[in-house]
Write an enzyme that holds these catalytic residues in place. Structure first.
Site, PDB file in Angstrom:
ATOM      1  N   CYS A  56       0.881  -1.222  -0.008  1.00  0.00           N
ATOM      2  CA  CYS A  56       0.028   0.046   0.012  1.00  0.00           C
ATOM      3  C   CYS A  56       0.918   1.339  -0.051  1.00  0.00           C
ATOM      4  CB  CYS A  56      -0.986   0.020   1.154  1.00  0.00           C
ATOM      5  SG  CYS A  56      -1.926   1.391   1.357  1.00  0.00           S
TER       6      CYS A  56
ATOM      7  N   THR B 252      -0.295  -1.099  -6.292  1.00  0.00           N
ATOM      8  CA  THR B 252      -0.669   0.065  -6.817  1.00  0.00           C
ATOM      9  C   THR B 252       0.637   0.856  -7.006  1.00  0.00           C
ATOM     10  OG1 THR B 252      -1.510   1.189  -5.000  1.00  0.00           O
ATOM     11  CG2 THR B 252      -3.104   0.412  -6.421  1.00  0.00           C
TER      12      THR B 252
ATOM     13  N   CYS C   2       0.272   7.348 -41.208  1.00  0.00           N
ATOM     14  CA  CYS C   2       1.694   6.490 -41.190  1.00  0.00           C
ATOM     15  C   CYS C   2       3.017   7.230 -41.972  1.00  0.00           C
ATOM     16  CB  CYS C   2       1.671   5.224 -41.842  1.00  0.00           C
ATOM     17  SG  CYS C   2       1.023   5.295 -43.436  1.00  0.00           S
TER      18      CYS C   2
ATOM     19  N   CYS D 163      10.302  -0.460 -37.410  1.00  0.00           N
ATOM     20  CA  CYS D 163      10.415  -0.017 -35.714  1.00  0.00           C
ATOM     21  C   CYS D 163       9.051  -0.215 -35.539  1.00  0.00           C
ATOM     22  CB  CYS D 163      10.817   1.291 -35.757  1.00  0.00           C
ATOM     23  SG  CYS D 163       9.655   2.604 -36.745  1.00  0.00           S
TER      24      CYS D 163
ATOM     25  N   CYS E  78       4.723   2.946 -37.604  1.00  0.00           N
ATOM     26  CA  CYS E  78       3.564   3.400 -38.537  1.00  0.00           C
ATOM     27  C   CYS E  78       2.503   2.026 -38.391  1.00  0.00           C
ATOM     28  CB  CYS E  78       4.144   2.884 -40.021  1.00  0.00           C
ATOM     29  SG  CYS E  78       4.807   1.431 -40.513  1.00  0.00           S
TER      30      CYS E  78
END
Ligand code: FMN
Ligand code: SF4
Ligand code: SF4
Length: 431
Positions: free
Chosen positions: A137, A203, A351, A386, A389
């Site tokens: 927590c 969290t 793209c 990579c 696009c």
């Protein structure tokens, strides 16, 4: 039909879907409704010493997407705000009524062995299947020397885990905080303390957004705010990585993992399982969409398992771990190139803009002089593969990344003559 039942550190569960310790598991009313909906187990909302914690109002905030979908969820709640006796009484009753469902009791106490030794017999007496130590927590409790304040110090994790192992016969699951540089350190400490399993993630420290008129962050409590704990879909990539780090660490390999963080559907769950989780826990998705999401999770997972020929969940636990390696072991001779399916392309040009402005100028925009019609084509010589696009394209499947036959064998960075640090002298194999 695939068998969804699992055994997680000795605990049998009818399916791998558990609710994480949080408001959905706060009381008998919720837990019974969750079991009716089909959840295999719950980790009861964290119990602590009396007097019970006191919460503020308001408590939650969210990070929204453009269409107001909740990408990430933030809370400043503490552990249970109900008395220990009431929680223990309800756990006892629910476990009695639902013997085939798992109830794990989450605990958070100060670092005093006597306090742990006193509470553990009470938890055992409820008939619960195990305990989970909330060392994660990130708000409110660390200031009191609990939660993440313990989880961030491996020595404390090991010490408290050992106390618990010495004082209970129940399986001990150590819940880890992601608010730490290297999650393997507390995982190793948990193992050294005798933990039966780890669960993660709790969290992540967060501030989602601000009210710029009042100049205060959300959630607002009387004109002020504080950091909260981030969870929900947005944290899934962080959680998956941390699960994988522990699953592939030789020092913790084989330690059962309960995967948590952003799980909202069967596919998320399958991914956590493939990266080494023996079961999964869900909080935010249930809070946003209700307990019935488990139906899609069960149906989807079992259909997919049937398609893939997996007869049990155990068959694919950790299946993706051997394929998760260090960068230096990736194949330097592997090459993909973007390919645009002209039939699917809607000529939006995203793209092109992405590749032209920020990647490798590998997409040509051709404009027909007569009609003004645009066409986008990949320049194969320039494309480095990579994925940008493909990620940017709004039409799913329109751009695909096609592996090329380079004719070259596997060669990683430790073997690459371009490696300036001479690591190529030592030829290592991928994990
Ligand atoms: C409102 C709220 C209260 C929570 N309370 C607890 C808690 O009492 N004990 C605990 O171990 N984790 C607590 N958590 C963390 C969740 O159990 C879980 O680890 C985290 O939310 C990530 O999972 P998710 O992305 O599915 O929500 C809480 C989370 C939320 C949103
Ligand atoms: S994969 Fe990358 S380099 Fe290749 S065309 Fe797409 S954006 Fe350009
Ligand atoms: S982003 Fe996709 S749809 Fe848009 S022009 Fe490029 S390939 Fe066509």
């Amino acid at each position: 039909m695939a068998d969804l039942s699992i055994e997680f550190c000795g605990i049998k569960s009818i399916n791998p879907f558990w609710l994480a310790s949080a408001p959905p598991t706060d009381k008998a009313y919720n837990v019974v409704r969750a079991f009716e909906a089909g959840w295999g187990g719950v980790v009861w909302k964290t119990l602590g010493e009396d007097p019970a914690a006191v919460n503020v109002s308001s408590r939650y905030s969210a990070h929204y997407g453009k269409n107001r979908e909740v990408l990430g969820f933030n809370n400043i709640e503490l552990i249970t705000d109900r008395s220990l006796a009431l929680n223990l009484e309800e756990i006892t009753q629910v476990k009695k009524d639902w013997p085939d469902r798992v109830i794990i009791v989450s605990l958070m106490l100060p670092c005093e062995e006597r306090l742990w030794a006193d509470i553990l017999p009470l938890v055992e007496a409820t008939g619960a299947d195990g305990i989970e130590l909330n060392f994660g927590c990130p708000h409110g409790m660390p200031e009191r020397g609990m939660g993440a304040a313990v989880g961030q110090v491996p020595e404390y994790v090991e010490m408290v885990t050992r106390w618990c192992k010495q004082n209970t016969r129940l399986p001990v699951i150590v819940k880890l905080t992601p608010n730490i540089t290297d999650v393997r350190a507390p995982a190793r400490a948990a193992k050294a303390g005798g933990a039966d399993a780890v669960s993660l993630i709790n969290t992540i420290n967060s501030i989602t957004h601000l009210d710029l008129d009042q100049m205060v962050a959300f959630p607002i409590v009387g004109g002020a705010s504080t950091h909260g704990g981030y969870c929900g879909s947005a944290v899934k990539p962080i959680a998956l990585n941390m699960v994988a780090e522990i699953a592939r660490d030789p020092q913790t390999a084989g330690l059962p993992i309960s995967g948590i963080g952003g799980i909202g559907n069967w596919r998320d769950a399958a991914e956590f399982i493939a990266l080494g989780s023996g079961c999964v826990q869900v909080c935010t998705a249930a809070m946003l969409h209700g307990f019935r999401i488990v139906e899609e999770m069960k149906d989807g997972l079992s259909r997919w398992m049937d398609q893939k020929g997996y007869k049990s969940v155990a068959e694919f636990v950790g299946k993706a771990v051997p394929n998760t390696t260090d960068w230096k072991y990736l194949n330097m001779n592997y090459q993909v190139i973007a390919q645009i399916n002209q039939d699917d392309c809607i000529k939006c040009g995203r793209c092109y803009v992405a590749c032209e402005d920020t990647s490798h100028q590998s997409i040509n925009q051709l404009i027909d002089a007569a009609t003004g019609t645009r066409t986008y084509e990949v320049n194969k010589e320039e494309c480095v593969g990579c994925n940008l696009c493909e990620i940017t394209c709004p039409v799913q499947g329109c751009i695909t990344m096609v592996p090329q036959d380079t004719g070259k064998p596997y060669m990683n960075w430790t073997q690459d003559p371009r490696n300036p640090r001479g690591e190529n002298i030592k030829v290592e194999q991928a994990a």
